[in-house]
Enzyme design. Structure first.
Site, PDB file in Angstrom:
ATOM      1  N   LYS A 185       0.871  -1.078  -0.014  1.00  0.00           N
ATOM      2  CA  LYS A 185      -0.147   0.051  -0.124  1.00  0.00           C
ATOM      3  C   LYS A 185       0.798   1.246  -0.030  1.00  0.00           C
ATOM      4  CE  LYS A 185      -3.938   1.866   2.536  1.00  0.00           C
ATOM      5  NZ  LYS A 185      -4.931   1.702   3.873  1.00  0.00           N
TER       6      LYS A 185
ATOM      7  N   SER B 157      -9.787   1.651   2.594  1.00  0.00           N
ATOM      8  CA  SER B 157      -9.012   2.357   1.748  1.00  0.00           C
ATOM      9  C   SER B 157      -7.840   1.595   1.069  1.00  0.00           C
ATOM     10  CB  SER B 157      -8.199   3.446   2.514  1.00  0.00           C
ATOM     11  OG  SER B 157      -7.523   3.026   3.473  1.00  0.00           O
TER      12      SER B 157
ATOM     13  N   SER C 261     -10.052  -0.855   6.917  1.00  0.00           N
ATOM     14  CA  SER C 261      -9.479  -0.849   5.513  1.00  0.00           C
ATOM     15  C   SER C 261      -8.646  -1.885   4.790  1.00  0.00           C
ATOM     16  CB  SER C 261      -8.408   0.573   5.583  1.00  0.00           C
ATOM     17  OG  SER C 261      -9.162   1.744   5.427  1.00  0.00           O
TER      18      SER C 261
END
Ligand code: GLN
Length: 478
Positions: free
Chosen positions: A79, A154, A178
């Site tokens: 990420k 997210s 997330s």
């Protein structure tokens, strides 16, 4: 080209036994990325050269008989809110454009030492604020199972990368859901470890008392493998827990004989009927392999969302104060320094980030502090107390991960409250600092995947993985 195993564990075994080379594995995945990521947009950056060099080092080590780590040759997607030395780290925000961290996050160092090969940095909602990856400054990520729908967020890029086979495993961060919510929406396994289990050093801070790093994988075994590698004490993170990491892969195979599985009788409503049906089937499946279902109550859970949307923005407003046009990334020039700060932040941050900064600044302001932020901290304590009582009766608690399956683009972007409701079942865990994982369990509306969430008390990863492993086995047998 040689057959490339689908799992991280399979790849590591095949590379170590020289059935395939790390280079072949990496080339295969770079190929899949080149073919598919144009449609999915999981990656902000594909680090091809870096990955090829890392794979070559592993192959040379194996050729010379040197010892390699447990993830030798395993491609992993990261990420884009975890710092990678000399490699852009954007948090999918314009404000960090051009910034290259001068150091690696601890998870990056640990994964590298274990032989993993980073193939790229994945897309996210800007600064990890969102549940659909539509808040990215670089365009949304699409759900590989239905590209007209969101992958969740997210960590949508990391979830989509694994679901589409662009990488066998990836890392995300979970502040309010997330990792678990996008895992559920993309049909993969997602783990949020206990707060403090995995070092946050080098994770760009959103809400420091809630943030935690964890893996995405296609199997519970792979998720256990990655968690085992990245977990452990790190003196560079003062909230890191000095505790040895138990064998989670063994736990995942242990079965659930005699375990007590908590069913929440006062769960906040809102789950789609198919999601509720899959949860009931999960209870029945666990019961049929030797677990006992016990009823528990979590009466304060209905206040969790409200408390989170005071605490998380409060911490975010403070953490994001550092992006001032001087120290990181972009700068918008203006007449004087103060005007430059304002212009940079106005141009650099997206709407959701600005909304959070304003909410948080308001919640922390003199005169409102006790009424909002102080009150939210008290609710946080009540939620922890509720969980303590529940875990006196149950080893784990089961609930849905997400109230709904993957939704179409645009469905919720204009209505922040409906977007925030995506996290109603994931946020309580973050407030308590506990571990939780999402395991795919059948499908719901439109044939899209449903995730069942396994929650456990602090440092209860062994119990969590036992149940996760059993759920996966039961799901496969359906
Ligand atoms: N969707 C939640 C939010 O927008 C959680 C995000 C996260 O876990 N990073 O804050």
């Amino acid at each position: 080209m040689a057959n490339i195993p689908a799992t991280a564990a399979g790849i590591a075994d095949a590379v170590q036994s020289k059935e395939v080379s790390a280079t072949e594995v990496v080339e295969h995945h770079l190929n899949v990325i080149a073919q598919r990521d144009g449609d999915i947009n999981a990656f902000n950056l594909v680090t091809s050269e870096h990955a090829r060099a890392a794979a070559l080092r592993i192959d040379n080590a194996i050729a010379s008989g040197a010892a390699v780590g447990p993830l030798a040759g395993v491609p992993i997607a990261i990420k884009d809110n975890m710092c990678t030395r000399g490699i852009p780290t954007t948090c999918s925000s314009h404000i960090l454009e051009g910034w290259k961290p001068p150091y690696d996050a601890t998870v990056i160092t640990t994964l590298g030492a274990a032989g993993a090969v980073m193939v790229g940095k994945t897309n996210l909602d800007e600064f990890a604020m969102g549940s659909s990856t539509e808040n990215s400054a670089f365009g949304p990520t699409r759900n590989p199972l239905d590209t007209s729908r969101v992958p969740g967020g997210s960590s949508g890029g990391s979830a989509a990368a694994v679901a589409a086979g662009l990488a066998p495993v990836s890392l995300g961060s979970d502040t309010g859901g997330s990792i678990r919510q996008p895992a559920a929406l993309c049909g993969v396994v997602g783990v949020k470890p206990t707060y403090g289990r995995v070092s946050r050093y080098g994770l760009v801070a959103f809400a420091s008392s809630l943030d935690q790093i964890g893996p995405f994988a296609t199997t519970v075994d792979d998720a256990a493998l990655i968690t085992e590698v990245i977990a452990g004490h790190d003196p560079k993170d003062s909230t890191s827990i000095p505790q040895p990491v138990p064998s989670l892969r063994a736990a995942a195979r242990e079965g659930v004989q005699g375990m007590r599985i908590g069913r929440v009788t006062d769960l906040p409503e809102g789950a789609e009927p198919e999601v509720a049906a899959r949860l009931n089937e999960a209870f029945a499946a666990l019961e049929s392999v030797g677990a006992r279902i016990v009823d528990v109550t979590l009466p304060s859970l209905s206040y969790a969302l409200t408390a989170y949307y005071l605490i998380a923005p409060a911490e975010a407003s403070s953490n994001l104060a550092r992006y001032d046009g001087v120290r990181y990334g972009m700068r918008t020039s203006a007449a004087d320094t103060n005007a430059m700060y304002g212009a940079t932040r106005a141009a650099g941050f997206g709407d959701e980030v600005k909304r959070r900064i304003m909410l948080g600044t308001y919640a922390l302001s003199a005169g409102y502090y006790d009424a909002y932020y102080g009150k939210a901290l008290k609710v946080r304590r009540l939620i922890s107390d509720d969980f303590d009582r529940a875990y006196a009766q149950a080893d784990v608690v089961l609930m849905p991960t997400s109230p709904m399956v993957a939704f179409p683009f645009g469905d919720k972007v204009d209505d922040p409250m409906s977007m925030y409701l995506c996290d109603i079942y994931t946020i309580p865990t973050n407030l308590a600092g506990h571990p939780a994982m999402s395991v795919p369990f059948g499908t719901g509306a439109h044939g899209l995947p449903v995730g069942v969430q396994v929650l456990a008390p602090a440092l209860g990863e062994v119990a969590m993985f036992r149940v996760g492993g059993a759920l996966e086995a039961a799901g496969a047998a359906r």
